[in-house]
Design an enzyme around this catalytic site. Structure first.
Site, mmCIF file in Angstrom:
data_model
loop_
_atom_site.group_PDB
_atom_site.id
_atom_site.type_symbol
_atom_site.label_atom_id
_atom_site.label_comp_id
_atom_site.label_asym_id
_atom_site.label_seq_id
_atom_site.Cartn_x
_atom_site.Cartn_y
_atom_site.Cartn_z
ATOM 1 C CG ASP A 73 30.886 46.514 44.822
ATOM 2 O OD1 ASP A 73 29.991 45.898 44.223
ATOM 3 O OD2 ASP A 73 32.055 46.575 44.409
ATOM 4 C CG ASP A 117 30.360 41.016 51.907
ATOM 5 O OD1 ASP A 117 29.606 41.974 51.649
ATOM 6 O OD2 ASP A 117 31.479 40.863 51.389
HETATM 7 N N1 ABN Z 1 31.537 42.924 49.455
HETATM 8 C C1 ABN Z 1 30.832 42.417 48.368
HETATM 9 C C2 ABN Z 1 31.664 41.627 47.421
HETATM 10 C C3 ABN Z 1 31.683 40.264 47.519
HETATM 11 C C4 ABN Z 1 32.457 39.531 46.638
HETATM 12 C C5 ABN Z 1 33.223 40.175 45.696
HETATM 13 C C6 ABN Z 1 33.184 41.565 45.605
HETATM 14 C C7 ABN Z 1 32.394 42.299 46.485
#
Ligand code: ABN
Length: 172
Positions: A73, A117
């Protein structure tokens, strides 16, 4: 027009005698319930983009349909100056992450994928992807993917997400 009135009066009385209000309502009700049960099983076209992807897996790691992204996501780092397993220059990989399991259609095996991330630059905004295989709601933090995993880094600013293979399932 008396014959007309007489005719409909007679018919109305026949209907009123043979069908009580309750039985008429019951009949209408059963038709409505029957319709509600039948509608979901009526045939309709289930061929959509996912069905198509299942027959022809994507080889393109800038496409959300690529197999490793089955539970990702975020923005694909492959569209943001990075690669599938390395962050773009100027960003750093998250210290915490969430891990999903995706099947590689090329060999039929399951792989453990770490969705780290990349942190320290503003949101990339390219190639947003939201796939949620085996993902669970937010109250189960370790199995939820809609989280900014830059939370433990010096900079919490989210840029994009990589999908690195960290394990492989047994042959099965
Ligand atoms: N892991 C991705 C993400 C980043 C910020 C907010 C939601 C999802």
């Amino acid at each position: 027009m008396k014959w007309f009135d007489d005719f409909f009066e007679k018919k109305s009385r026949q209907v009123a005698q043979s069908a009580s209000r309750r039985s008429t309502l019951a009949r209408i009700g059963s038709v409505m319930v029957g319709t509600a049960f039948m509608l979901p099983v009526l045939p309709f076209d289930r061929i959509g983009s996912n069905a198509h992807a299942a027959t022809k897996p994507s080889q393109d790691d800038t496409s959300c349909d690529y197999w490793r992204y089955c539970a990702l996501d975020g923005f694909l780092c492959t569209c943001c100056g990075g690669s599938i397993s390395s962050c773009p220059p100027g960003t750093e990989v998250s210290k915490v992450t969430w891990v999903g399991t995706c099947r590689n259609p090329a060999d039929g095996r399951d792989y453990l994928i770490s969705y780290n991330d990349c942190c320290g630059a503003t949101m990339c905004g390219q190639c947003f992807c939201n796939k949620n295989e085996r993902e669970r709601p937010g109250y189960r933090l370790g199995t939820h993917n809609d989280i900014n995993w830059c939370m433990a880094n010096n900079s919490n600013t989210y840029h994009c997400t990589v999908a690195a293979i960290v394990g492989i399932g047994d042959k099965g």
